[in-house]
Design a protein around this motif. Structure first.
Motif, short mmCIF file in Angstrom:
data_model
loop_
_atom_site.label_atom_id
_atom_site.label_comp_id
_atom_site.label_asym_id
_atom_site.label_seq_id
_atom_site.Cartn_x
_atom_site.Cartn_y
_atom_site.Cartn_z
N TYR A 70 -17.87 -6.40 6.83
CA TYR A 70 -16.58 -6.80 6.24
C TYR A 70 -16.86 -7.41 4.77
CZ TYR A 70 -11.72 -7.93 6.16
OH TYR A 70 -10.42 -8.14 5.60
N ARG A 103 1.00 -1.02 0.09
CA ARG A 103 0.09 0.03 -0.10
C ARG A 103 0.73 1.21 -0.09
NH1 ARG A 103 -5.52 -1.15 3.45
NH2 ARG A 103 -5.65 -3.21 2.79
N ARG A 146 7.44 -14.32 -5.74
CA ARG A 146 6.23 -13.95 -6.40
C ARG A 146 6.51 -13.77 -7.82
NH1 ARG A 146 7.54 -8.44 -3.71
NH2 ARG A 146 8.84 -7.63 -5.02
N MET A 156 -1.47 -18.96 -8.49
CA MET A 156 -2.31 -18.82 -7.28
C MET A 156 -1.80 -17.57 -6.65
SD MET A 156 -1.25 -19.28 -3.61
CE MET A 156 -1.85 -18.34 -2.60
N LEU A 157 -0.44 -17.09 -6.64
CA LEU A 157 -0.05 -15.91 -5.95
C LEU A 157 -0.49 -14.90 -6.83
CD1 LEU A 157 3.71 -17.12 -5.32
CD2 LEU A 157 1.89 -16.51 -3.55
N TRP A 193 -3.98 -14.08 -5.96
CA TRP A 193 -3.97 -13.48 -4.93
C TRP A 193 -3.64 -11.98 -4.86
CZ3 TRP A 193 -5.59 -12.91 -0.09
CH2 TRP A 193 -4.67 -12.05 0.89
N PHE A 194 -2.41 -11.63 -5.32
CA PHE A 194 -2.03 -10.44 -5.47
C PHE A 194 -3.12 -9.59 -6.37
CE2 PHE A 194 2.35 -12.09 -5.31
CZ PHE A 194 2.35 -11.92 -3.84
N ASP A 195 -3.72 -9.88 -7.22
CA ASP A 195 -4.58 -9.23 -8.19
C ASP A 195 -5.86 -9.38 -7.69
OD1 ASP A 195 -4.65 -7.69 -10.71
OD2 ASP A 195 -5.52 -9.36 -11.54
N GLN A 234 -6.08 -10.31 -2.54
CA GLN A 234 -5.93 -9.41 -1.54
C GLN A 234 -6.75 -8.22 -1.53
OE1 GLN A 234 -2.49 -6.79 -1.43
NE2 GLN A 234 -2.46 -6.65 -3.88
N PHE A 235 -7.50 -7.86 -2.38
CA PHE A 235 -8.23 -6.79 -2.45
C PHE A 235 -9.73 -7.32 -1.87
CE2 PHE A 235 -5.64 -5.74 -5.90
CZ PHE A 235 -5.13 -4.65 -5.38
N GLU A 236 -9.85 -8.29 -2.04
CA GLU A 236 -11.23 -9.14 -1.19
C GLU A 236 -11.08 -9.36 0.25
OE1 GLU A 236 -12.00 -12.40 -3.87
OE2 GLU A 236 -12.95 -11.26 -5.21
N ASN A 237 -9.84 -9.16 0.75
CA ASN A 237 -9.44 -9.29 2.10
C ASN A 237 -8.88 -8.18 2.56
OD1 ASN A 237 -10.14 -12.38 2.72
ND2 ASN A 237 -9.39 -12.33 0.73
N PRO A 238 -9.27 -7.03 2.70
CA PRO A 238 -8.75 -5.64 3.08
C PRO A 238 -8.13 -5.49 4.23
CG PRO A 238 -11.13 -5.22 2.82
CD PRO A 238 -10.89 -6.85 2.62
N ILE A 246 5.28 -11.16 -11.14
CA ILE A 246 5.09 -9.80 -10.99
C ILE A 246 4.03 -9.27 -12.06
CG2 ILE A 246 7.07 -8.95 -9.47
CD1 ILE A 246 8.48 -8.28 -12.03
N TYR A 258 -7.36 0.51 -4.21
CA TYR A 258 -8.35 -0.33 -4.44
C TYR A 258 -9.15 -0.13 -5.70
CZ TYR A 258 -8.22 -2.32 0.33
OH TYR A 258 -7.90 -2.74 1.43
#
Ligand code: SF4
Lengths: 701, 200
Positions: free
Chosen positions: A381, A255, B127, B187-188, B191-193, B196-200, B129, A294
């Protein structure tokens, strides 16, 4: 009595039934519980009987802050709100929500560490707090108004420096999925309807005092500078998102977005964030841009600036200006929020005409944010949106609604990703209109029950993120393996713990993380790479315990657990070490009560155990392992049927998770069979009276 | 005589230097802060206002001496040879070795720059990129340039380990098969794309 710094010294108790307002001494009654969630849990253990329901007048709401709120400590703006959680299902249990903004500091400047709200007003009221002057006032003129209008109206009365924590129509209408919000965009979910049930529209607070720091001034200022030097970007990501001249490492998932060429395009003049060398403490606020994080690159050109809580240089609430959203949808062109708030509107949709990171996604964000933050609707959430998508695309909504109601929605707009669909959906949630609006507003557990759907189906679907008791996971095995799973078993709502995820997502290479892990949890094996999990070990159990205790510590001191702990830093000359004693140094200097890291952790454990004790008492069972600390099926499932620990899969082995829970209970000193703390464990953390009470009730192992 | 503030954090662009060596030091430091490696003739041009080839011998000699002193007396000032043997200058106070490496690689073969960056990420973090990262500084490739590089890489044995994976959001990620399996890389990337945005 010894005088302490940090604390304001008084707790305000307001009974809305008999309009009695009284004051208690914080130090005398609550010092052993610090503040924040600590005060909240103490009040609930002492005063709220098992069997009380969220909307009963006997339920209470505790707004509490800690000794660091309102001081110069970085990231100190969080208020913890404790109550019986209306979306906790099938039985409402204790929970806490946290709002940032300016409320915490203003409350302290007015002279209070906490407000305990009890009873129920016979008609809508708002509470005015101006230093010592506390009044309960008629809220007839603002009842029925949104949060924005309410805030403006009350700020007119108390002045623009007042902080107003208000509910919207959702809270008034007792929609369990509702928030209380202050300072425009800082909300705590789940609490709105509890305030609504008490006919309490808002608490507005204005303080003109200050907080005294017990320690030496220069030493305090040095400590603050030191703490600032350890900060990363939001979520304590300590490496930049792309290569920077000063940086040894970078991580495209970080971030820390600042870079040459990236600029706040809607500020005037345009401000380039630049490389943001971590040694330049005056540029910490340029590191984070959560709108760009985001919503995508497109958000840079709409960014006005960062905003956030009192005393926090991170400014994770990004302010954006979207003239096209204002022109098309008649909403204000400027809005701001962070994570869940930015995602609120856009997450209902599976696609947008111009892709998931195009302008429509930004407009959907704006529409959703303005409506949710005014009506005061909570997303749990993101569970609200995930449930909605599943229910729609699997045809369940169509089956459950009458034809007339189903047709009253423009589903074609929804499927095309037209943000104006939100104007049809969100008001109906806030006003409990129709079956769909009413059901969505209940929260997942009660919604499933109402529609005769099985919770176990939700527990099987990895895409839903659903965990248990009506709530989703909050950073579990998708990134922190067994440690994340353990943490998610512990609360009565989503775990809201960031201690562990802030570490594993900090952006440092695995090798560096392992080196730090060895220093903190005694073994490099405490952390694995994401999706490269290894069998359970004691380091992971220690990490889980540490994470949970730090969460409670932060929520009690009023430090932001969306930033801390600070055990990694962006500083190469420190070998990327942070400092695990920051909290105790801040606490000691602020209050004058000398406490080592270990001593403060013991208090955090006391607070965490009190939450456990209240849960055990109110569930009336000691069988926590079986009945509370449960894990959804999807954690053990891999769609491609790969063996566990294969790189690229996040699923875990049920037997290994049993071992993980064993190890965690052992670390905590709890009984492994039941998962309940023992008499001795309660005694060790200073809760012997609690242990005696539980013993009387047959709730000790 | 102006007293120079030795704290590099207190650099000021407008400062006037009486000592040429200090002027060189500050020029190099400023360059490093902004992500730039300096060559000798560039420093000469910017400080002396003329091309090094055209400067008179005396001035050139004074400059060479000042540069030598700058390196000797300031441990953060480093000299590093580029691909063609040309010397570059930077301050390690403001620019780390990984960034220097990227800048030097950039002057050579762009295919190698991309491949080495991908390999490094796959090996150490580990990872995949996103392709888009190469649009950022210091790479600064255009979309077309990246596509062309990838096209060329496909034809060369040297880059056989460089593979792609595409996420459910359509984002292309690169990884090296020498360090990541296709399954793990995909998978990675997901997760990155997305994850991770669905798990803020
Ligand atoms: S990181 Fe964000 S939420 Fe936390 S204190 Fe700072 S501004 Fe508030």
């Amino acid at each position: 009595m010894k005088k302490y710094g940090g604390w304001a010294g008084k707790v305000l108790r307001v009974n809305l039934s008999d309009r009695k307002i009284s004051i208690e001494d914080t130090i005398e009654k609550y010092r052993d519980f610090l503040g924040g969630t600590g005060i909240g849990y103490k009040v609930f253990w002492d005063e709220v009987l098992p069997g009380t329901k969220p909307f009963d007048p006997e339920n209470k709401i505790v707004f509490a802050v800690g000794p660091l709120a309102g001081t110069g400590a970085p990231c100190n703006g969080r208020t913890a709100i404790t109550t019986l959680w209306p979306t906790c299902w099938p039985k409402a249990l204790i929970g806490t929500g946290h709002m940032g903004g300016n409320f915490a500091a203003e409350l302290k400047y007015a002279g209070y560490d906490a407000i305990i709200i009890e009873g129920k007003a016979n008609k809508p009221v708002w509470i005015s707090i101006v230093d010592e002057k506390v009044t309960i006032n008629d809220a007839g003129h603002i009842w029925g108004q949104g949060i924005r209008r309410t805030t403006i109206e009350l700020s007119r009365i108390l002045g623009s420096e007042a902080s107003v924590a208000a509910i919207g129509q959702a809270g008034e209408n007792l929609v369990p999925m509702s928030v209380v919000m202050n300072s425009y965009s800082h909300s705590a979910g789940g609490v709105g309807a509890v305030m609504g049930s008490k006919n309490l529209k808002a608490i507005a607070v204005r303080g003109t005092g200050g907080i005294s720091i017990a320690g030496n001034r220069e030493e305090w200022e040095r400590l603050i500078k030191y703490h600032l030097s350890l900060l990363g970007a939001n979520n304590q990501h300590v490496v930049p998102n792309s290569p920077q001249p000063w940086a040894e490492f970078y991580d495209p998932a970080s971030r820390w977005l600042a870079s040459k060429g990236r600029a706040w395009g809607a500020s005037s003049p345009v401000i380039e964030t630049g490389p943001c060398d971590p040694r330049d403490l005056n540029r910490i606020a340029y590191r984070t841009n959560n709108a760009a994080f985001y919503l995508g690159e497109i958000a840079w050109k709409y960014t006005v600036r960062g905003s956030g809580c009192t005393g926090c240089p991170i400014r994770c609430h990004t302010m954006i200006k979207i003239p096209s959203a204002a022109a098309k949808y008649g909403i204000p062109e400027i809005g701001m929020n962070t994570c869940g708030g930015l995602n609120f509107g856009r997450s209902f949709f599976r696609n947008f005409p111009d892709g998931m990171r195009g302008l429509t996604n930004v407009e959907a964000c704006m529409v959703g944010m303005h409506m949710a933050d005014d009506y005061g609707i909570w997303c749990n959430y993101g569970q609200l949106q995930r449930d909605f998508q599943k229910l729609y695309y699997e045809g369940i909504i169509k089956n459950k609604l009458g034809e007339k109601e189903f047709k009253s929605y423009s589903w074609d707009k929804y499927e095309k990703g037209d943000p104006s669909f939100l104007f049809e959906l969100l008001p109906r949630i806030a006003f409990k209109e129709g079956e769909l609006g009413t059901a969505l507003g209940l929260g997942t557990g009660a919604h499933l029950e109402r529609w005769g759907l099985s919770e176990s189906e939700w527990k099987k679907d990895p895409k839903l993120n659903y965990w248990k008791m009506g709530h989703p996971k909050h950073h579990s095995n998708e990134e922190v393996g067994q440690c994340g799973v353990i943490i998610n078993t512990q609360y009565n709502r989503d775990a809201q713990c960031h201690s562990h995820t802030n570490f594993v997502r900090n952006g440092l290479p695995l090798e560096v993380q392992k080196r730090l892990a060895e220093e903190i949890w005694g073994t490099p094996d405490a952390v694995d790479g994401v999706g490269a999990y290894t069998p359970m070990n004691v380091g992971k159990a220690r990490m889980a315990k540490w994470s949970l205790l730090r969460k409670e510590l932060h929520d009690s001191l009023s430090l932001c657990n969306w930033m801390g702990p600070w055990v990694a830093s962006p500083l190469k000359n420190r070998n990327y070490r942070g400092d695990d004693t920051i909290e105790s140094m801040l606490y000691t200097l602020a209050t004058g009560d000398r406490k080592s890291r270990e001593e403060l952790d013991l208090i955090a454990e006391r607070i965490f155990l009190l939450h456990r004790a209240i849960t055990i008492r109110d569930m009336n069972t000691k069988e926590m392992r079986k009945e509370h600390d449960t894990i959804p099926d999807w954690v053990f499932y891999d769609p491609q049927k790969r063996p566990v620990y294969t790189k690229g899969t996040i699923h875990l082995d049920p037997k290994d998770m049993e071992l993980a829970m064993d190890m965690f209970y052992q670390e905590m000193g709890w009984d492994r069979t039941t998962g309940a703390p023992t008499y001795e464990t309660y005694r060790k953390v200073g809760l012997e009276e609690v242990a005696k009470e539980l013993k009387k009730r047959g709730l000790l192992p | 005589m102006i007293k120079y503030d030795e704290n590099p954090a207190n650099l000021s662009e407008t400062r006037q230097y009486e000592d040429l060596s200090m002027a060189i030091v500050y020029k190099i430091r400023e360059g490093s802060k902004a992500g730039r490696l300096y060559q000798k003739d560039e420093i000469y041009l910017e400080l002396m206002g003329e091309d090094i080839q055209e400067g008179d011998d005396e001035r050139r000699k004074a400059f060479e001496e000042a540069l030598k002193r700058a390196i000797e007396e300031h441990s953060d000032i480093k000299e590093v040879p580029g691909a063609g043997g040309a010397l570059f200058y930077y301050s390690e106070e403001y620019m780390g070795e990984p960034y220097v490496r990227l800048l030097l690689q950039k002057q050579g073969d762009p295919l190698l720059l991309i491949a080495e960056t991908v390999r490094d990420n796959s090996a150490s973090y580990p990872r995949p990129i996103p392709l888009n990262m190469f649009k950022n500084p210091p790479f600064d490739f255009s979309e077309e340039e990246i596509i062309e590089c990838l096209r060329q890489m496909e034809t060369k044995d040297l880059f056989r380990d460089i593979a792609r994976t595409v996420t459910s959001a359509g984002t292309v990620f690169l990884y090296s098969t020498s360090h990541l399996t296709p399954d793990y890389a995909s998978m990675l990337a997901e997760w990155f794309d997305v994850g991770q945005f669905e798990n803020p």
